[in-house]
Scaffold this motif. Structure first.
Motif, PDB file in Angstrom:
ATOM      1  N   SER A 167       0.777  -1.334   0.065  1.00  0.00           N
ATOM      2  CA  SER A 167       0.076   0.068  -0.021  1.00  0.00           C
ATOM      3  C   SER A 167       0.891   1.207  -0.120  1.00  0.00           C
ATOM      4  O   SER A 167       0.635   2.308  -0.635  1.00  0.00           O
ATOM      5  CB  SER A 167      -0.926  -0.023   1.107  1.00  0.00           C
ATOM      6  OG  SER A 167      -1.957  -1.212   1.032  1.00  0.00           O
ATOM      7  N   VAL A 168       1.896   1.388   0.814  1.00  0.00           N
ATOM      8  CA  VAL A 168       2.907   2.420   0.907  1.00  0.00           C
ATOM      9  C   VAL A 168       3.525   2.605  -0.694  1.00  0.00           C
ATOM     10  O   VAL A 168       3.886   3.604  -1.017  1.00  0.00           O
ATOM     11  CB  VAL A 168       3.855   2.245   1.999  1.00  0.00           C
ATOM     12  CG1 VAL A 168       4.842   3.375   2.076  1.00  0.00           C
ATOM     13  CG2 VAL A 168       3.147   2.128   3.238  1.00  0.00           C
ATOM     14  N   PHE A 169       3.843   1.542  -1.193  1.00  0.00           N
ATOM     15  CA  PHE A 169       4.484   1.468  -2.516  1.00  0.00           C
ATOM     16  C   PHE A 169       3.358   2.029  -3.423  1.00  0.00           C
ATOM     17  O   PHE A 169       3.782   3.030  -4.162  1.00  0.00           O
ATOM     18  CB  PHE A 169       4.636  -0.010  -2.979  1.00  0.00           C
ATOM     19  CG  PHE A 169       5.295  -0.006  -4.180  1.00  0.00           C
ATOM     20  CD1 PHE A 169       6.602   0.727  -4.456  1.00  0.00           C
ATOM     21  CD2 PHE A 169       4.814  -0.536  -5.473  1.00  0.00           C
ATOM     22  CE1 PHE A 169       7.343   0.596  -5.611  1.00  0.00           C
ATOM     23  CE2 PHE A 169       5.654  -0.812  -6.304  1.00  0.00           C
ATOM     24  CZ  PHE A 169       6.875  -0.147  -6.460  1.00  0.00           C
ATOM     25  N   GLY A 170       2.056   1.791  -3.153  1.00  0.00           N
ATOM     26  CA  GLY A 170       1.175   2.479  -4.114  1.00  0.00           C
ATOM     27  C   GLY A 170       1.054   4.004  -3.891  1.00  0.00           C
ATOM     28  O   GLY A 170       1.011   4.719  -4.661  1.00  0.00           O
ATOM     29  N   PHE A 171       1.119   4.519  -2.567  1.00  0.00           N
ATOM     30  CA  PHE A 171       1.047   5.839  -2.162  1.00  0.00           C
ATOM     31  C   PHE A 171       2.336   6.389  -3.058  1.00  0.00           C
ATOM     32  O   PHE A 171       1.957   7.683  -3.600  1.00  0.00           O
ATOM     33  CB  PHE A 171       1.207   6.194  -0.922  1.00  0.00           C
ATOM     34  CG  PHE A 171       0.332   5.582   0.253  1.00  0.00           C
ATOM     35  CD1 PHE A 171      -0.953   4.929  -0.359  1.00  0.00           C
ATOM     36  CD2 PHE A 171       0.770   4.974   1.330  1.00  0.00           C
ATOM     37  CE1 PHE A 171      -1.787   4.405   0.644  1.00  0.00           C
ATOM     38  CE2 PHE A 171      -0.147   4.477   2.198  1.00  0.00           C
ATOM     39  CZ  PHE A 171      -1.671   4.234   1.843  1.00  0.00           C
ATOM     40  N   PHE A 172       3.671   6.162  -2.981  1.00  0.00           N
ATOM     41  CA  PHE A 172       4.577   6.591  -3.839  1.00  0.00           C
ATOM     42  C   PHE A 172       4.379   6.697  -5.170  1.00  0.00           C
ATOM     43  O   PHE A 172       4.430   7.755  -5.924  1.00  0.00           O
ATOM     44  CB  PHE A 172       5.747   5.953  -3.663  1.00  0.00           C
ATOM     45  CG  PHE A 172       6.414   6.423  -2.204  1.00  0.00           C
ATOM     46  CD1 PHE A 172       7.376   7.603  -2.096  1.00  0.00           C
ATOM     47  CD2 PHE A 172       6.413   5.515  -1.015  1.00  0.00           C
ATOM     48  CE1 PHE A 172       7.898   7.837  -0.969  1.00  0.00           C
ATOM     49  CE2 PHE A 172       6.902   5.795  -0.023  1.00  0.00           C
ATOM     50  CZ  PHE A 172       7.613   7.001   0.028  1.00  0.00           C
ATOM     51  N   MET A 173       3.462   5.830  -5.676  1.00  0.00           N
ATOM     52  CA  MET A 173       3.154   5.572  -7.195  1.00  0.00           C
ATOM     53  C   MET A 173       2.157   6.934  -7.545  1.00  0.00           C
ATOM     54  O   MET A 173       2.022   7.639  -8.497  1.00  0.00           O
ATOM     55  CB  MET A 173       2.641   4.461  -7.650  1.00  0.00           C
ATOM     56  CG  MET A 173       3.748   3.369  -7.299  1.00  0.00           C
ATOM     57  SD  MET A 173       5.482   3.747  -8.342  1.00  0.00           S
ATOM     58  CE  MET A 173       4.990   4.014  -9.806  1.00  0.00           C
ATOM     59  N   MET A 174       1.103   7.108  -6.556  1.00  0.00           N
ATOM     60  CA  MET A 174       0.070   7.861  -6.671  1.00  0.00           C
ATOM     61  C   MET A 174       0.781   9.435  -6.880  1.00  0.00           C
ATOM     62  O   MET A 174       0.392  10.399  -7.509  1.00  0.00           O
ATOM     63  CB  MET A 174      -0.774   8.078  -5.432  1.00  0.00           C
ATOM     64  CG  MET A 174      -1.692   6.871  -5.511  1.00  0.00           C
ATOM     65  SD  MET A 174      -2.811   6.602  -6.892  1.00  0.00           S
ATOM     66  CE  MET A 174      -2.084   5.386  -7.660  1.00  0.00           C
ATOM     67  N   PHE A 175       1.741   9.607  -5.739  1.00  0.00           N
ATOM     68  CA  PHE A 175       2.535  10.767  -5.686  1.00  0.00           C
ATOM     69  C   PHE A 175       3.352  11.010  -7.106  1.00  0.00           C
ATOM     70  O   PHE A 175       3.487  12.212  -7.626  1.00  0.00           O
ATOM     71  CB  PHE A 175       3.646  10.695  -4.491  1.00  0.00           C
ATOM     72  CG  PHE A 175       4.402  11.858  -4.425  1.00  0.00           C
ATOM     73  CD1 PHE A 175       3.975  13.112  -3.751  1.00  0.00           C
ATOM     74  CD2 PHE A 175       5.619  11.999  -4.896  1.00  0.00           C
ATOM     75  CE1 PHE A 175       4.663  14.225  -3.493  1.00  0.00           C
ATOM     76  CE2 PHE A 175       6.531  13.123  -4.588  1.00  0.00           C
ATOM     77  CZ  PHE A 175       6.041  14.214  -3.914  1.00  0.00           C
TER      78      PHE A 175
END
Length: 375
Positions: free
Chosen positions: A28-36
């Protein structure tokens, strides 16, 4: 008195599978960085919303995990019927986006009932087989209600039209039938019958669905039209090479050549910016969730718990498999998101609540459940 009866709240919290929490939080944290990255280095509009949703559903996930499993068993059919009502509601008052009528607006929120139905159908099938004596699984007649539990939502979702989600429901149903002990020859017979009806299915597909299949077979035929999405995705993945172009340095995604980069094509962004290594890292995290989930479900004594766990793991695995396959051009584009990484409230909610139920069946793995068959 069962062993479960001695479990205190503290016992349940300590029994929460920590490795599962670690794996799902990491991806999920990996996904946050991708959203950023997808927003060009901004938390708005995707990363901040995705983090808020994660925190909200994280709390719900833990509440679900420690709630008495008998409550979930008791209300399985209610959950399923509520999902059916919402699907019918989509047919009557649903919102149409990009030619598909898939959403219900409730106040300021939009929900996609077909995503909720994935969990609801798993619940209904798990409860049905939980109440079915083992020897009856070998007969055909007792399997008909279970086929109906699958067939009704699949038909409604295919009519929206959302063939990708309908196929996932169908395949999750097959996984639960297999886990329940249905004989292999019946899968072969049904599969052969389905192949015989393929020409009829083809005749009833919408034009855009036929076009997707044509595009899958030959995307270069219309590179600026129907083949644009998959060709841009393949170019982006190929340009990432072994180690990628670097965080926020993917030209295809940052210059918006890549469509729907924050949702369906987020795995393409991962491969463009972090290369082969980044793609493998994301897949290994989900492989870890899958294998550990199978281990957790295998430790559960009740048929309801085992089938619930098997269905949830099957659902998540199919999402990852289909999303990775379609962005690499190995499967037709069907609009299936990458769980916990793709932007979207409904898919994040369904994924995290599903993991909450997986934790629940493990925490209550020694519970004795009733085999009642009624509503």
């Amino acid at each position: 008195m069962t062993r479960y009866a001695h479990q205190t709240l503290s016992d349940k919290l300590q029994a929460v599978p920590k490795l599962l929490l670690l794996l799902m939080t990491a991806i999920s944290v990996f996904g946050f960085f991708m959203m950023f990255s997808a927003a060009g280095g901004n938390m708005s509009p995707w990363a901040s919303r995705q983090i808020f949703r994660f925190l909200f559903f994280f709390i719900l996930m833990i509440v679900i995990a420690i709630t008495d499993i008998k409550i979930w068993l008791r209300y399985s059919y209610v959950f399923y019927l509520a999902g059916l009502v919402m699907l019918v509601g989509v047919e009557v008052v649903g919102s149409t986006v990009m030619g598909a009528q898939r959403w219900l607006r409730i106040g300021a929120f939009s929900i996609q009932p077909s995503e909720i139905m994935k969990l609801a159908m798993i619940f209904a099938l798990a409860r049905y087989f939980n109440g079915l004596p083992g020897q009856e699984v070998e007969h055909n007649l007792p399997l008909l209600p279970a086929l109906g539990i699958i067939g009704i939502p699949v038909g409604l979702i295919a009519h929206q039209p959302d063939l990708g989600t309908a196929m996932i429901l169908l395949m999750v149903g097959v996984i639960i039938f297999f886990a329940a002990g249905v004989q292999i020859w019946k899968f072969i017979a049904v599969g052969a019958t389905g192949l015989a009806f393929l020409p009829l299915v083809w005749l009833n597909l919408y034009d855009y669905q036929k076009e997707r299949i044509h595009t899958f077979l030959n995307p270069e035929e219309d590179p600026l039209g129907s083949g644009y999405n998959v060709l841009q995705s393949i170019i982006a993945i190929g340009s990432g090479g072994f180690s990628g172009k670097g965080f926020m340095r993917g030209s295809q995604s940052q210059l918006s050549f890549l469509p729907e980069k924050q949702t369906d094509f987020i795995f393409t962004m991962v491969n463009e910016e972090f290369g082969f290594l980044g793609g493998v890292f994301a897949l290994l995290l989900f492989l870890g969730i899958t294998l550990y989930g199978i281990y957790l479900a295998s430790k559960v004594n009740s048929q309801f718990g085992r089938l619930l766990g098997a269905g949830i793991i099957g659902m998540l695995f199919l999402h990852v498999f289909i999303n990775a396959g379609m962005v690499m051009g190995l499967l037709p584009i069907v609009g299936v998101p990458f769980p916990l990484v793709s932007y979207g409230g409904t898919i994040m909610g369904v994924t995290m609540l599903g993991l909450g139920f997986l934790m629940n069946v493990y925490i209550h793995r020694n519970s004795t459940l009733d085999n009642y068959r009624g509503f």
